[in-house]
Design a protein around this motif. Structure first.
Motif, PDB file in Angstrom:
ATOM      1  N   THR A   1      39.596  47.899  34.435  1.00 21.65           N
ATOM      2  CA  THR A   1      39.101  46.571  34.093  1.00 21.65           C
ATOM      3  C   THR A   1      38.486  46.627  32.692  1.00 21.65           C
ATOM      4  N   PHE A   2      38.508  45.490  31.998  1.00 22.43           N
ATOM      5  CA  PHE A   2      38.208  45.474  30.566  1.00 22.43           C
ATOM      6  C   PHE A   2      36.764  45.836  30.236  1.00 22.43           C
TER       7      PHE A   2
ATOM      8  N   GLU B   1      45.360  43.970  38.991  1.00 22.25           N
ATOM      9  CA  GLU B   1      46.748  43.513  38.975  1.00 22.25           C
ATOM     10  C   GLU B   1      47.141  42.871  37.656  1.00 22.25           C
ATOM     11  N   GLY B   2      46.208  42.197  36.997  1.00 22.46           N
ATOM     12  CA  GLY B   2      46.521  41.483  35.770  1.00 22.46           C
ATOM     13  C   GLY B   2      46.432  42.315  34.506  1.00 22.46           C
ATOM     14  N   HIS B   3      46.287  43.613  34.621  1.00 19.47           N
ATOM     15  CA  HIS B   3      46.220  44.468  33.430  1.00 19.47           C
ATOM     16  C   HIS B   3      47.511  44.328  32.618  1.00 19.47           C
ATOM     17  N   PRO B   4      47.419  44.308  31.287  1.00 19.62           N
ATOM     18  CA  PRO B   4      48.623  44.138  30.463  1.00 19.62           C
ATOM     19  C   PRO B   4      49.724  45.157  30.744  1.00 19.62           C
ATOM     20  N   TRP B   5      49.342  46.375  31.147  1.00 16.90           N
ATOM     21  CA  TRP B   5      50.346  47.402  31.447  1.00 16.90           C
ATOM     22  C   TRP B   5      50.592  47.527  32.957  1.00 16.90           C
TER      23      TRP B   5
ATOM     24  N   VAL C   1      41.050  56.323  38.812  1.00 11.31           N
ATOM     25  CA  VAL C   1      40.275  55.557  39.796  1.00 11.31           C
ATOM     26  C   VAL C   1      41.091  55.413  41.076  1.00 11.31           C
ATOM     27  N   GLY C   2      40.398  55.124  42.160  1.00 11.34           N
ATOM     28  CA  GLY C   2      41.054  55.146  43.456  1.00 11.34           C
ATOM     29  C   GLY C   2      41.543  53.814  43.971  1.00 11.34           C
ATOM     30  N   SER C   3      41.214  52.697  43.287  1.00 11.27           N
ATOM     31  CA  SER C   3      41.570  51.391  43.843  1.00 11.27           C
ATOM     32  C   SER C   3      41.835  50.369  42.747  1.00 11.27           C
ATOM     33  N   TRP C   4      42.400  49.231  43.153  1.00 10.53           N
ATOM     34  CA  TRP C   4      42.712  48.154  42.217  1.00 10.53           C
ATOM     35  C   TRP C   4      42.475  46.811  42.886  1.00 10.53           C
ATOM     36  N   LEU C   5      42.231  45.817  42.026  1.00  9.25           N
ATOM     37  CA  LEU C   5      41.983  44.450  42.481  1.00  9.25           C
ATOM     38  C   LEU C   5      43.241  43.610  42.300  1.00  9.25           C
ATOM     39  N   ASP C   6      43.611  42.850  43.341  1.00 11.02           N
ATOM     40  CA  ASP C   6      44.710  41.911  43.140  1.00 11.02           C
ATOM     41  C   ASP C   6      44.172  40.598  42.588  1.00 11.02           C
ATOM     42  N   ASN C   7      45.048  39.654  42.322  1.00  9.58           N
ATOM     43  CA  ASN C   7      44.641  38.420  41.656  1.00  9.58           C
ATOM     44  C   ASN C   7      43.738  37.542  42.513  1.00  9.58           C
ATOM     45  N   SER C   8      43.681  37.820  43.799  1.00  5.39           N
ATOM     46  CA  SER C   8      42.776  37.064  44.668  1.00  5.39           C
ATOM     47  C   SER C   8      41.399  37.707  44.762  1.00  5.39           C
ATOM     48  N   GLY C   9      41.256  38.906  44.174  1.00  2.00           N
ATOM     49  CA  GLY C   9      39.993  39.624  44.234  1.00  2.00           C
ATOM     50  C   GLY C   9      39.917  40.641  45.349  1.00  2.00           C
TER      51      GLY C   9
END
Length: 277
Positions: A236-237, A224-228, A173-181
């Motif tokens: 995302t889960f 950002e909060g992914h276990p790995w 995937v091309g992007s990720w979410l930080d803890n603020s969304g």
């Protein structure tokens, strides 16, 4: 049902598939499935090459879990584990081939060119390794890789004749979410590799009778909060529930086909309402 036997699954590939059979991501997966064999971060070319003897002392600086995985790779233990366990399904992804590629050593041996473990050891540094990656030597890579896959599929057909192969058509995937969304982009390199990943998946689906799991929703991201940690294949889960539902659908379809009568006669056709006694 008290007499229900879990469906035996083997995995070949990476966390993108393995995580789906992990209770952190799919808490109830053991209600249906039992993971009986696993090859993690191993190139298909390495797996289908002759075993090699490696002095354990030269695999230095590795934590025990990684050390054990490399020992299993070099011995090609996964092949005998498949034969011994006879899984109902073998779920495969080719992310390790995509990212690491393989290395041909001076003696003609092949190993996974694992940049996270193998290349940092004394064993690897003492080699004259010829590294082949799909993005830089595409034609050569695919020639060697498809030959290895074909040998592997012949092995499965011979030694595990009742095992069904499932190709997991996942992608970076091309992007990720930080803890603020907020959304952030990964390097475009990862997504650019997806066309090569697709070519490997297509080889299996075009040449063999396999099932495919392709449940990548539009807009899927890492977080950002992914276990790995955030990474192009750490989703995302919600993805893992989609995967497990599709895997269950495949298994249930095959079981229903197995239970159908082998010969259809007038006596085992369903009755119409007017035929009821």
């Amino acid at each position: 049902m008290s007499d229900f036997q879990p469906i035996k699954v083997a995995v070949f590939g990476s966390c993108v598939t393995i995580d789906n059979f992990n209770r952190t991501f799919n808490p109830g997966y053991k209600d249906l499935f039992e993971c009986v064999a696993m090859a993690d971060h191993v190139s298909m070319v390495s797996l289908m090459s002759d075993p090699i003897n490696v002095d354990p002392a030269t695999l230095d600086g590795l934590e025990t879990r990684i050390f054990d995985k490399l020992q299993r790779e070099f011995s090609r233990a996964y092949l005998s584990e498949l034969k011994d366990s006879q899984p109902d399904y073998l779920v495969m992804d080719f992310w390790p081939d995509l990212i690491f590629g393989f290395a041909r050593l001076g003696g003609g041996e092949y190993i996974t060119n694992n940049a996270w473990s193998t290349v940092n050891t004394m064993f690897y540094k003492a080699q004259e390794a010829d590294v082949c990656r799909i993005n830089s030597r595409t034609d050569e890579f695919m020639t060697v890789w498809t030959a290895a896959v074909d040998r592997f599929m012949a092995y499965i057909q011979e030694e595990c004749p009742h095992t069904r192969v499932v190709v997991h058509r996942s992608r970076n995937v091309g992007s990720w979410l930080d803890n603020s969304g907020a959304t952030h982009d990964f390097s475009p390199w990862a997504a650019s590799m997806n066309r090569h990943w697709e070519a490997m998946d297509d080889h299996l689906s075009a040449n063999y009778e396999v099932d495919c799991i392709d449940v990548m929703p539009e807009g899927l991201q890492s977080f950002e909060g992914h276990p790995w940690g955030k990474f192009p294949v750490h989703y995302t889960f919600d993805y893992h529930a989609l995967f497990l539902a599709r895997m269950a659908q495949i298994a249930l379809r095959h079981r229903s086909m197995h239970w159908m009568p082998t010969k259809i006669s007038r006596h085992n056709l369903p009755r119409h309402r007017a035929d009821a006694p």
